[in-house]
Scaffold this motif. Structure first.
Motif, mmCIF file in Angstrom:
data_model
loop_
_atom_site.group_PDB
_atom_site.id
_atom_site.type_symbol
_atom_site.label_atom_id
_atom_site.label_comp_id
_atom_site.label_asym_id
_atom_site.label_seq_id
_atom_site.Cartn_x
_atom_site.Cartn_y
_atom_site.Cartn_z
ATOM 1 N N PRO A 148 0.830 -1.206 0.000
ATOM 2 C CA PRO A 148 0.000 0.000 0.000
ATOM 3 C C PRO A 148 0.862 1.253 0.000
ATOM 4 C CG PRO A 148 -0.030 -1.060 2.161
ATOM 5 C CD PRO A 148 0.695 -1.991 1.240
ATOM 6 N N SER A 149 0.311 2.334 -0.520
ATOM 7 C CA SER A 149 1.088 3.558 -0.683
ATOM 8 C C SER A 149 1.572 4.108 0.650
ATOM 9 C CB SER A 149 0.257 4.614 -1.421
ATOM 10 O OG SER A 149 -0.900 4.962 -0.669
ATOM 11 N N TRP A 150 0.816 3.863 1.745
ATOM 12 C CA TRP A 150 1.241 4.429 3.023
ATOM 13 C C TRP A 150 2.525 3.776 3.524
ATOM 14 C CZ3 TRP A 150 1.098 1.985 7.972
ATOM 15 C CH2 TRP A 150 0.481 0.728 8.020
ATOM 16 N N ILE A 151 2.767 2.541 3.133
ATOM 17 C CA ILE A 151 4.021 1.888 3.513
ATOM 18 C C ILE A 151 5.183 2.499 2.742
ATOM 19 C CG2 ILE A 151 5.283 -0.293 3.470
ATOM 20 C CD1 ILE A 151 3.250 -0.100 5.706
ATOM 21 N N ASN A 152 4.974 2.818 1.459
ATOM 22 C CA ASN A 152 6.022 3.519 0.707
ATOM 23 C C ASN A 152 6.362 4.858 1.364
ATOM 24 O OD1 ASN A 152 6.555 1.679 -1.415
ATOM 25 N ND2 ASN A 152 4.677 2.299 -2.447
ATOM 26 N N HIS A 153 5.354 5.555 1.858
ATOM 27 C CA HIS A 153 5.611 6.803 2.574
ATOM 28 C C HIS A 153 6.478 6.558 3.808
ATOM 29 C CE1 HIS A 153 3.463 9.942 0.462
ATOM 30 N NE2 HIS A 153 2.397 9.190 0.351
ATOM 31 N N LEU A 154 6.210 5.463 4.518
ATOM 32 C CA LEU A 154 6.990 5.182 5.719
ATOM 33 C C LEU A 154 8.431 4.813 5.393
ATOM 34 C CD1 LEU A 154 4.607 3.279 8.171
ATOM 35 C CD2 LEU A 154 5.224 5.693 8.113
ATOM 36 N N VAL A 155 8.662 4.165 4.255
ATOM 37 C CA VAL A 155 10.036 3.860 3.840
ATOM 38 C C VAL A 155 10.814 5.157 3.650
ATOM 39 C CG1 VAL A 155 11.452 2.872 1.997
ATOM 40 C CG2 VAL A 155 9.440 1.642 2.818
ATOM 41 N N LEU A 156 10.193 6.149 3.026
ATOM 42 C CA LEU A 156 10.851 7.446 2.850
ATOM 43 C C LEU A 156 10.962 8.191 4.174
ATOM 44 C CD1 LEU A 156 9.202 8.656 -0.489
ATOM 45 C CD2 LEU A 156 11.422 7.533 -0.169
ATOM 46 N N ALA A 157 9.925 8.079 5.011
ATOM 47 C CA ALA A 157 9.977 8.737 6.320
ATOM 48 C C ALA A 157 11.110 8.167 7.167
ATOM 49 C CB ALA A 157 8.640 8.565 7.035
ATOM 50 N N ALA A 158 11.361 6.863 7.049
ATOM 51 C CA ALA A 158 12.429 6.237 7.826
ATOM 52 C C ALA A 158 13.774 6.898 7.560
ATOM 53 C CB ALA A 158 12.495 4.742 7.501
ATOM 54 N N ASP A 159 14.011 7.256 6.321
ATOM 55 C CA ASP A 159 15.288 7.877 5.963
ATOM 56 C C ASP A 159 15.464 9.250 6.599
ATOM 57 O OD1 ASP A 159 17.739 8.064 4.183
ATOM 58 O OD2 ASP A 159 16.605 9.794 3.465
ATOM 59 N N GLN A 160 14.372 9.926 6.923
ATOM 60 C CA GLN A 160 14.470 11.280 7.447
ATOM 61 C C GLN A 160 15.133 11.334 8.819
ATOM 62 O OE1 GLN A 160 10.258 12.518 6.956
ATOM 63 N NE2 GLN A 160 11.020 13.976 5.448
ATOM 64 N N PHE A 161 15.150 10.222 9.526
ATOM 65 C CA PHE A 161 15.733 10.210 10.866
ATOM 66 C C PHE A 161 17.211 9.828 10.867
ATOM 67 C CE2 PHE A 161 11.213 9.090 11.199
ATOM 68 C CZ PHE A 161 10.766 10.102 12.038
ATOM 69 N N ILE A 162 17.693 9.248 9.791
ATOM 70 C CA ILE A 162 19.079 8.761 9.734
ATOM 71 C C ILE A 162 20.007 9.917 9.370
ATOM 72 C CG2 ILE A 162 20.657 7.183 8.576
ATOM 73 C CD1 ILE A 162 18.185 5.371 8.081
ATOM 74 N N VAL A 163 21.020 10.135 10.213
ATOM 75 C CA VAL A 163 21.900 11.290 10.019
ATOM 76 C C VAL A 163 23.361 10.874 10.155
ATOM 77 C CG1 VAL A 163 20.223 13.015 10.776
ATOM 78 C CG2 VAL A 163 21.704 11.917 12.474
ATOM 79 N N ASP A 164 24.222 11.666 9.521
ATOM 80 C CA ASP A 164 25.659 11.507 9.700
ATOM 81 C C ASP A 164 26.071 12.091 11.045
ATOM 82 O OD1 ASP A 164 25.810 10.428 7.194
ATOM 83 O OD2 ASP A 164 26.696 12.176 6.234
ATOM 84 N N ARG A 165 27.072 11.465 11.653
ATOM 85 C CA ARG A 165 27.639 11.995 12.898
ATOM 86 C C ARG A 165 29.155 11.822 12.846
ATOM 87 N NH1 ARG A 165 27.613 13.411 18.191
ATOM 88 N NH2 ARG A 165 25.400 13.925 18.312
#
Length: 678
Positions: A295-312
């Motif tokens: 479902p499209s909402w799962i695709n949204h969550l895949v992209l949302a997941a990336d928003q939290f990953i950051v370089d340190r």
């Protein structure tokens, strides 16, 4: 796809509740509402991470865009001033709004004309693009962009003294007498007319609801103006001038080639689209369900997941990885990172990111503990930063799931000495009285005035949920960790008898948690204040959902049933039973009211993961288990668009509260959905 027509966009009360989020992978972000009105001190188009992934600073707050077309003036922006004065009401011109991936897009109606606006950030750069396209019209229009800026913490603060200097294609804004602390506003066409005028009196209704300062001021630095013919586009860029502040030098904006490349909006947009498509492609190629069944909402969550990953950045000048716990106000935290890691990385087909995160945090292990807070700038970690008993134990579960997913023995071999060190420190005792009780094999933890578990709310000196003693989820995690390290020792042909013996002792001692009278587990036992706490909380679900469980089948079933009856909601689990006299079903008010209600009935989205896994373990019926997740699909359209909120009211209609995008909420829903559909 998430999209809205006039029925949402032209109703300010609704449109101001729906918030979009853009990020850059180094801690910077942009956040705003569908209506365009500011409701938080955290709203802005460029909130740069000046010392990635932290030191987040509001630079470009908003752009007030006005169109002159066919003899009419159209103000596309909306401002709310003191005393709830809304002027102008540009939200009424929004024909529709949608998300394309994570890119917010507005279409404005201008009589017989249509203007499109979209916003995104460049990956790994403190750079925001605003891209206008004159989609339809019978004659040219004039687009005027009034830029309002700041240079304060994204939390809040006073407008500092700023200096402006006009440059080719725009303006340079600096902290007064500190030209190195600068950022730039640029356009690919038109003219810039400088202004220096403070706009005060912005009213922020979300901050008012949270009992925080609800007034703000910003500096108008000038107006960009250009004429567009039908089919033309205009690119507006806000940037600190660093392609990547972790590895690159300042851009030379006096070089026409460099400036031209920066202002190439079409290429920048294509680059952003390709990046997001690569995330989806990587997920689909990693063994996820067939594309047509997702479902499209799962695709949204895949992209949302990336928003939290950051370089340190690490001390050895390498670049590690971490996880922002939530937007807009959280930093990267140890506990949240370890809980979120499987869903954000393994479930999305990015095990290499998981490996980097695990190795990054290994650098900070001290006295057998992972920190709750990571270093901010050049400030070294102190004991206060290690105020968590569970982050370390979640580290074991993250490693277990990583190895189960990848079979990577190299990482296991490299990190195994750290795991041995952690077990040893817990057996002999570490900070905050965290130590193994040899009498029952259980972990005791706690010190006065310090909250060590995830239920960590304090209101001043008042500890809202006193959990000094032996918390149920800590000992479920401890048992799980002992079984994991035993299994990994066998993988590496190392001795494992010690861990087997410790786990057997813990398994026997865990029986002390069972409250036969009530038919579920005590939340804490051996508490100096409460003795054995019979409060019904969701923490005991971890004793069912983790890889290794210390409970009998009958006990597991009863826990799932009672938590389902009294704690389960559409968007997560209540933190306390509504039958408890301490229950608080509405979350809001000033800092004290919010902190005292944070874990007293407030619903937590991330707990949907443990509940659904526990349900599936007990009943082995994936159809109803999947159905528990379906209400989240609707939530993606009501608060943080395409993502999941931190918390919700405990009472119907479970209104979303807290951070609009929370890492562990997204991660656990995504992970469990995938597990149930593979």
């Amino acid at each position: 796809m998430i999209d809205f027509g006039r029925e949402i966009c032209n109703c300010l009360e609704i449109a101001q509740e729906r918030e979009w989020l853009i990020t850059n992978g180094i801690g910077g972000y942009g956040l705003g509402t569908v209506s365009g009105v500011l409701t938080r001190s955290y709203h802005g188009l460029l909130i740069a991470s000046l010392n990635p992934p932290l030191d987040r600073t509001l630079l470009l707050t908003k752009v007030d865009d006005t169109v002159h077309y066919n003899g009419e003036v159209y103000s596309l922006f909306t401002n709310r001033w003191i005393n709830d004065l809304v002027e102008p009401a540009g939200y009424q011109l929004i024909e529709n709004f949608k998300l394309e991936g994570t890119i917010p897009i507005w279409n404005f109606s201008l009589g017989n004309g249509r203007l499109e606006k979209r916003i995104w950030m460049q990956h790994k750069a403190n750079t925001t693009y605003i891209y206008y396209t004159f989609k339809q019209g019978s004659q040219p229009l004039t687009l005027s962009l009034k830029a309002l800026v700041n240079y304060r913490s994204h939390h809040r603060g006073n407008l500092p003294n700023l200096t402006t200097n006009q440059i080719d294609r725009g303006v340079k804004i600096s902290l007064s007498n500190q030209s190195s602390d600068s950022f730039y506003l640029l356009t690919d066409q038109g003219k810039f007319s400088p202004i220096y005028e403070i706009y005060g009196g912005f009213e922020l209704v979300k901050e008012s609801y949270r009992g925080l300062p609800d007034r703000d001021s910003h500096l108008c630095v000038g107006t960009f103006e250009a004429t567009l013919n039908p089919g033309d586009s205009l690119t507006f860029v806000a940037t600190t001038g660093h392609p990547n502040p972790l590895v690159s030098h300042q851009l030379n904006l006096h070089d026409h080639s460099t400036l031209g490349k920066l202002l190439d909006g079409i290429s920048a947009l294509q680059e952003r689209r390709q990046y997001e498509q690569s995330l989806l492609d990587q997920w689909h190629s990693s063994g996820s369900p067939r594309t047509q069944s997702v479902p499209s909402w799962i695709n949204h969550l895949v992209l949302a997941a990336d928003q939290f990953i950051v370089d340190r950045p690490l001390d050895n000048h390498q670049i590690g990885k971490s996880v922002i716990a939530g937007y807009p106000w959280f930093n990267d935290w140890g506990r949240d990172t370890m809980i979120s890691l499987p869903g954000l990385t393994l479930a999305t087909g990015r095990p290499e990111i998981a490996s980097l995160i695990l190795r990054t945090f290994a650098n900070y292990i001290s006295q057998g503990m992972l920190p709750n807070c990571l270093p901010d700038g050049n400030h070294p970690l102190t004991d206060h930063d290690y105020n968590t008993v569970d982050a370390t134990l979640w580290y074991f579960e993250a490693i277990r799931l990583y190895y189960e997913h990848t079979g990577d023995k190299i990482l296991i071999r490299d990190l195994f000495p750290k795991l041995e060190e952690i077990i040893d420190w817990h057996c002999r005792g570490t900070r905050y009285n965290i130590k193994l009780d040899p009498q029952d094999g259980l972990i005791f933890a706690g010190a006065q005035g310090v909250q060590l578990t995830w239920m960590d709310a304090k209101a001043g000196d008042y500890v809202v949920t006193p959990r000094i003693g032996k918390p149920v989820e800590i000992n479920a995690l401890w048992y799980n960790a002992l079984r994991i390290v035993s299994e990994l020792a066998q993988v590496l042909d190392k001795s494992y008898d010690l861990y087997d013996n410790l786990s057997q002792s813990t398994l026997k001692g865990f029986n002390r948690f069972w409250n036969e009278e009530r038919g579920y587990c005590f939340d804490v036992i051996d508490s100096p204040e409460l003795g054995n706490d019979p409060s019904l909380r969701p923490n005991q679900l971890l004793a069912v959902s983790l890889g290794e469980t210390p409970l009998s089948i009958a006990q597991q079933k009863r826990i799932v049933e009672v938590c389902g009856e009294l704690l389960l909601t559409s968007h997560g689990l209540r933190s306390l039973s509504p039958k408890d006299r301490q229950y608080r079903g509405d979350y809001g008010g000033d800092q004290y009211k919010r902190d005292t209600g944070y874990h007293q009935g407030t619903v937590w989205g991330w707990l949907m993961g443990p509940y659904v896994l526990a349900y599936q373990r007990v009943f082995n019926d994936p159809i109803p288990a999947r159905e528990f997740l379906e209400p989240m699909a609707y939530h993606l359209r009501t608060a943080g668009l395409g993502t999941i909120s931190e918390i919700f009211d405990g009472n119907i209609p479970y209104y979303p509260r807290g951070a609009v995008a929370q890492a562990w909420s997204v991660a656990e829903v995504l992970r469990v959905w995938l597990e149930l559909n593979q």
